[in-house]
Design a protein around this motif. Structure first.
Motif, PDB file in Angstrom:
ATOM      1  N   UNK A   9       0.832  -1.202   0.000  1.00  0.00           N
ATOM      2  CA  UNK A   9       0.000   0.000   0.000  1.00  0.00           C
ATOM      3  C   UNK A   9       0.865   1.249   0.000  1.00  0.00           C
ATOM      4  N   UNK A  10       1.954   1.217   0.746  1.00  0.00           N
ATOM      5  CA  UNK A  10       2.856   2.367   0.754  1.00  0.00           C
ATOM      6  C   UNK A  10       3.448   2.596  -0.627  1.00  0.00           C
ATOM      7  N   UNK A  11       3.816   1.500  -1.302  1.00  0.00           N
ATOM      8  CA  UNK A  11       4.322   1.620  -2.665  1.00  0.00           C
ATOM      9  C   UNK A  11       3.304   2.290  -3.567  1.00  0.00           C
ATOM     10  N   UNK A  12       2.064   1.845  -3.433  1.00  0.00           N
ATOM     11  CA  UNK A  12       1.012   2.414  -4.268  1.00  0.00           C
ATOM     12  C   UNK A  12       0.820   3.902  -3.988  1.00  0.00           C
ATOM     13  N   UNK A  13       0.742   4.284  -2.719  1.00  0.00           N
ATOM     14  CA  UNK A  13       0.497   5.680  -2.378  1.00  0.00           C
ATOM     15  C   UNK A  13       1.666   6.567  -2.782  1.00  0.00           C
ATOM     16  N   UNK A 121      -3.774   8.828 -13.786  1.00  0.00           N
ATOM     17  CA  UNK A 121      -3.924   7.617 -14.599  1.00  0.00           C
ATOM     18  C   UNK A 121      -3.490   6.372 -13.844  1.00  0.00           C
ATOM     19  N   UNK A 122      -2.437   6.481 -13.032  1.00  0.00           N
ATOM     20  CA  UNK A 122      -1.976   5.332 -12.270  1.00  0.00           C
ATOM     21  C   UNK A 122      -3.014   4.913 -11.247  1.00  0.00           C
ATOM     22  N   UNK A 123      -3.553   5.877 -10.533  1.00  0.00           N
ATOM     23  CA  UNK A 123      -4.569   5.561  -9.536  1.00  0.00           C
ATOM     24  C   UNK A 123      -5.807   4.950 -10.148  1.00  0.00           C
ATOM     25  N   UNK A 124      -6.216   5.484 -11.297  1.00  0.00           N
ATOM     26  CA  UNK A 124      -7.377   4.925 -11.980  1.00  0.00           C
ATOM     27  C   UNK A 124      -7.125   3.481 -12.385  1.00  0.00           C
ATOM     28  N   UNK A 253       3.695  -2.747 -13.999  1.00  0.00           N
ATOM     29  CA  UNK A 253       4.407  -2.223 -12.834  1.00  0.00           C
ATOM     30  C   UNK A 253       5.570  -1.320 -13.256  1.00  0.00           C
ATOM     31  N   UNK A 254       6.313  -1.750 -14.273  1.00  0.00           N
ATOM     32  CA  UNK A 254       7.408  -0.915 -14.766  1.00  0.00           C
ATOM     33  C   UNK A 254       6.889   0.428 -15.271  1.00  0.00           C
ATOM     34  N   UNK A 255       5.775   0.424 -15.959  1.00  0.00           N
ATOM     35  CA  UNK A 255       5.238   1.669 -16.496  1.00  0.00           C
ATOM     36  C   UNK A 255       4.709   2.585 -15.387  1.00  0.00           C
ATOM     37  N   UNK A 256       4.211   1.988 -14.312  1.00  0.00           N
ATOM     38  CA  UNK A 256       3.798   2.805 -13.171  1.00  0.00           C
ATOM     39  C   UNK A 256       4.996   3.511 -12.547  1.00  0.00           C
ATOM     40  N   UNK A 257       6.106   2.774 -12.403  1.00  0.00           N
ATOM     41  CA  UNK A 257       7.328   3.389 -11.888  1.00  0.00           C
ATOM     42  C   UNK A 257       7.840   4.460 -12.839  1.00  0.00           C
ATOM     43  N   UNK A 258       7.726   4.190 -14.135  1.00  0.00           N
ATOM     44  CA  UNK A 258       8.178   5.166 -15.125  1.00  0.00           C
ATOM     45  C   UNK A 258       7.362   6.444 -15.049  1.00  0.00           C
ATOM     46  N   UNK A 259       6.062   6.318 -14.889  1.00  0.00           N
ATOM     47  CA  UNK A 259       5.214   7.507 -14.775  1.00  0.00           C
ATOM     48  C   UNK A 259       5.618   8.364 -13.593  1.00  0.00           C
TER      49      UNK A 259
END
Length: 312
Positions: A9-13, A121-124, A253-259
């Protein structure tokens, strides 16, 4: 019931850009009704006093008692009403960002807090798609109390509007999202998506490995071994939980980190490509454009323009 692990969850937030907007708190007596269209965001309604009946599309009506919270995900419309059956219905326009007293005759009042959360976009992609259309959190249970507390903090900060208020609102918004994301539920009761995936004990070692080292060239066989499952069983279980196969999740996951990096850091695209396990800048750029719809450089420019607009 299982709880979503706090580390994920911390990673996500850390990855998501979130901002909650409070419609406000209203006190209203008599027989009343509020109608709203185009509620396609993540919306919250909390009953601080009295009762209210909630209707929305594609869901049965909910009777919200004092302390209850409803979380609506991507609904087209909602109708909230109270005050029993006697007397004429008064159409009420909810307040914006403050407490409004709409009482008229001194009869017992209903007190309702409302608001919505805007996700990037990531949260969505990660959260909105992983929550059910409607959640009813009963006030007697601690999860509802946590969401109510976060709603009140947001309301107080929005109403005060003092120095540092925008920063405080952003932090309280994350706390509100945290309260919702960590609501306890068996994995099989969640829709396929990120929350269900990281709630699955069998898959957790594989997911943790992907998150810890996104640069690694993980094979499905490697990940299945970490989960102590056969390749076939692992792939089926992963797809059922995540809504997509393991390799596609690694790319996501890689694209989320990239964003996040493109939105907050000045790291060159070539360096970012290497950090995420791509053999060349062009390979990373092509993968990013397939996933996000625009090139890394265009995405970085768009995020910076949005940040400047928010700070103006």
């Amino acid at each position: 019931m299982e709880r979503v692990p706090s580390d994920h969850l911390s990673e996500f937030l850390d990855l998501v850009d979130v901002r909650a907007t409070l419609s406000g708190m209203m006190r209203v007596d008599g027989r009343w009704r509020v109608r709203t269209q185009n509620c396609d965001r993540l919306k919250f309604l909390g009953v601080a006093q009295g009762r209210a009946l909630l209707r929305t599309d594609a869901a049965p009506a909910l009777d919200l008692a004092q302390g209850d919270v409803a979380v609506l995900n991507g609904r087209a419309w909602l109708e909230l009403s109270g005050g029993g059956q006697a007397g004429s219905v008064r159409e009420v326009v909810p307040p914006v960002g403050y407490v409004e007293d709409l009482t008229t005759d001194g009869s017992p009042a209903d007190v309702v807090i409302g608001g919505h959360v805007d996700l990037d976009e990531t949260g969505q992609a990660v959260l909105a798609g992983a929550l059910p259309p409607v959640m009813h959190l009963r006030g007697a249970l601690s999860p509802a109390q946590g969401v109510q507390r976060s709603l009140r903090l947001l309301l107080e900060e929005t109403a005060a509007g003092g120095p540092g208020s925008p920063f405080a609102v952003r932090q309280y918004s994350r706390l509100l999202l945290l309260e919702v994301a960590r609501l306890p539920a068996p994995p099989e009761d969640r829709p396929p998506g990120w929350l269900r995936l990281i709630s699955d004990e069998r898959l957790r070692p594989a997911v943790a490995a992907i998150h810890a080292d996104p640069r690694a060239g993980w094979s499905v066989t490697d990940l299945a071994g970490l989960a102590h499952m056969s390749r076939t069983s692992f792939t089926e279980r992963f797809r059922t939980a995540a809504g997509l196969p393991p390799r596609a999740y690694i790319t996501r996951w890689r694209m989320m980190l990239a964003r996040r990096s493109l939105g907050t850091l000045d790291v060159p695209v070539g360096v970012l490509a290497d950090q995420l396990g791509y053999g060349s800048e062009s390979a990373f750029s092509n993968a990013f454009k397939r996933e996000v719809g625009v090139s890394p450089q265009r995405y970085r420019l768009r995020r910076r323009r949005r940040t400047l607009a928010q700070e103006a």
